[in-house]
Design a protein around this motif. Sequence first.
Motif, PDB file in Angstrom:
ATOM      1  N   MET A 184       5.023  -4.793  -2.398  1.00  0.00           N
ATOM      2  CA  MET A 184       4.680  -3.323  -2.707  1.00  0.00           C
ATOM      3  C   MET A 184       3.204  -3.431  -3.213  1.00  0.00           C
ATOM      4  N   ILE A 185       2.399  -2.574  -2.680  1.00  0.00           N
ATOM      5  CA  ILE A 185       0.916  -2.543  -3.051  1.00  0.00           C
ATOM      6  C   ILE A 185       0.907  -1.614  -4.265  1.00  0.00           C
ATOM      7  N   LYS A 186       0.204  -2.402  -5.565  1.00  0.00           N
ATOM      8  CA  LYS A 186       0.107  -1.831  -6.845  1.00  0.00           C
ATOM      9  C   LYS A 186      -1.281  -0.973  -6.560  1.00  0.00           C
ATOM     10  N   ILE A 187      -1.341   0.214  -6.920  1.00  0.00           N
ATOM     11  CA  ILE A 187      -2.560   0.807  -7.022  1.00  0.00           C
ATOM     12  C   ILE A 187      -3.106   1.143  -8.215  1.00  0.00           C
ATOM     13  N   HIS A 188      -4.465   0.892  -8.505  1.00  0.00           N
ATOM     14  CA  HIS A 188      -5.100   1.201  -9.809  1.00  0.00           C
ATOM     15  C   HIS A 188      -5.351   2.561 -10.154  1.00  0.00           C
ATOM     16  N   ARG A 189      -5.114   2.847 -11.418  1.00  0.00           N
ATOM     17  CA  ARG A 189      -5.195   4.206 -11.799  1.00  0.00           C
ATOM     18  C   ARG A 189      -6.491   4.825 -11.627  1.00  0.00           C
ATOM     19  N   GLU A 190      -7.633   4.153 -11.415  1.00  0.00           N
ATOM     20  CA  GLU A 190      -8.800   4.896 -10.975  1.00  0.00           C
ATOM     21  C   GLU A 190      -8.732   5.439  -9.451  1.00  0.00           C
ATOM     22  N   GLY A 191      -7.906   5.097  -8.651  1.00  0.00           N
ATOM     23  CA  GLY A 191      -7.774   5.607  -7.418  1.00  0.00           C
ATOM     24  C   GLY A 191      -6.924   6.759  -7.323  1.00  0.00           C
ATOM     25  N   TYR A 192      -5.955   7.102  -8.231  1.00  0.00           N
ATOM     26  CA  TYR A 192      -5.174   8.050  -8.319  1.00  0.00           C
ATOM     27  C   TYR A 192      -5.556   9.348  -7.661  1.00  0.00           C
ATOM     28  N   THR A 193      -6.662   9.958  -8.140  1.00  0.00           N
ATOM     29  CA  THR A 193      -7.259  11.390  -7.964  1.00  0.00           C
ATOM     30  C   THR A 193      -8.045  11.084  -6.484  1.00  0.00           C
ATOM     31  N   ILE A 194      -8.683  10.208  -6.308  1.00  0.00           N
ATOM     32  CA  ILE A 194      -9.288  10.047  -5.090  1.00  0.00           C
ATOM     33  C   ILE A 194      -8.257  10.056  -3.749  1.00  0.00           C
ATOM     34  N   LEU A 195      -7.122   9.397  -4.014  1.00  0.00           N
ATOM     35  CA  LEU A 195      -6.320   9.081  -3.034  1.00  0.00           C
ATOM     36  C   LEU A 195      -5.515  10.547  -2.874  1.00  0.00           C
ATOM     37  N   PHE A 196      -5.089  11.109  -3.926  1.00  0.00           N
ATOM     38  CA  PHE A 196      -4.591  12.480  -3.894  1.00  0.00           C
ATOM     39  C   PHE A 196      -5.526  13.626  -2.916  1.00  0.00           C
ATOM     40  N   VAL A 197      -6.863  13.547  -3.284  1.00  0.00           N
ATOM     41  CA  VAL A 197      -7.868  14.517  -2.876  1.00  0.00           C
ATOM     42  C   VAL A 197      -7.826  14.159  -1.384  1.00  0.00           C
ATOM     43  N   THR A 198      -8.020  12.843  -0.953  1.00  0.00           N
ATOM     44  CA  THR A 198      -8.084  12.370   0.478  1.00  0.00           C
ATOM     45  C   THR A 198      -7.010  12.680   1.241  1.00  0.00           C
ATOM     46  N   LEU A 199      -5.792  12.604   0.619  1.00  0.00           N
ATOM     47  CA  LEU A 199      -4.520  12.948   1.328  1.00  0.00           C
ATOM     48  C   LEU A 199      -4.558  14.508   1.667  1.00  0.00           C
ATOM     49  N   VAL A 200      -5.073  15.400   0.581  1.00  0.00           N
ATOM     50  CA  VAL A 200      -4.775  16.807   0.968  1.00  0.00           C
ATOM     51  C   VAL A 200      -5.798  17.176   2.087  1.00  0.00           C
ATOM     52  N   ILE A 201      -6.991  16.464   2.171  1.00  0.00           N
ATOM     53  CA  ILE A 201      -8.097  16.892   2.933  1.00  0.00           C
ATOM     54  C   ILE A 201      -7.609  16.320   4.363  1.00  0.00           C
ATOM     55  N   LEU A 202      -7.031  15.259   4.401  1.00  0.00           N
ATOM     56  CA  LEU A 202      -6.716  14.718   6.004  1.00  0.00           C
ATOM     57  C   LEU A 202      -5.408  15.865   6.389  1.00  0.00           C
ATOM     58  N   PHE A 203      -4.319  16.179   5.483  1.00  0.00           N
ATOM     59  CA  PHE A 203      -3.385  16.940   5.779  1.00  0.00           C
ATOM     60  C   PHE A 203      -3.884  18.180   6.237  1.00  0.00           C
TER      61      PHE A 203
END
Length: 221
Positions: free
Chosen positions: A1-20
Amino acid sequence: MIKIHREGYTILFVTLVILFVLNALIHWITDVVWIRNVFIIASLIVYGLVLQFFRNPQRNIVRDENKIIAPADGKVVIIEEVEEPEYFKGKRLQISIFMSPLNVHVNRYPVSGRIEYARHHQGQYLVAWHPKSSTLNERTSVVINSPVWGPVLYRQIAGYVARRIVMYAKEGTIARQGDESGFIKFGSRLDIFLPPGTVPRVKLGDKTVGGITIIAEKKTN
């Protein structure tokens, strides 16, 4: 399982919303199946790339005060004695590690000791390998007073793509070798300034693993 750094949480969420939202619009605009599928596949690729930028693999770090460990994953691009003008104002051995967008972007303390100096400087965004990026680009400078090496400076440098430096170091606190010291989003460069006469354990072109690769070692009798 890939561990994600906390600095990426916001960017990953925003990216997911935009792509959706983009994919929802495509499905609303067109009924052509292949166009829809192309956007879905492209979205998965984009999200996968952003996801790997923020991966934070577990590292088995062995602390040794007689060794300087690499503060980042990347490639050794500079090994030379230079004049360090900000803190030492004298000669130091500079070892620089270039982080590509494909590298792990977590930064780590190269030595243990008291943090004597921690500064964040605004600046330009020259490409990371530019000779003047170390003094002109946005950057941080952190000096750790090691009981073995004396003061060691390491510098995070933003590049043309990397526009966000995160520094965890605070003056007066104790740094532990290998612990997370910061994060540079989407790559760039780390410079380390060691005492003159230090013999490096790496050479130009070597690949480093943050917290693992030994870049210098003090010989003991």
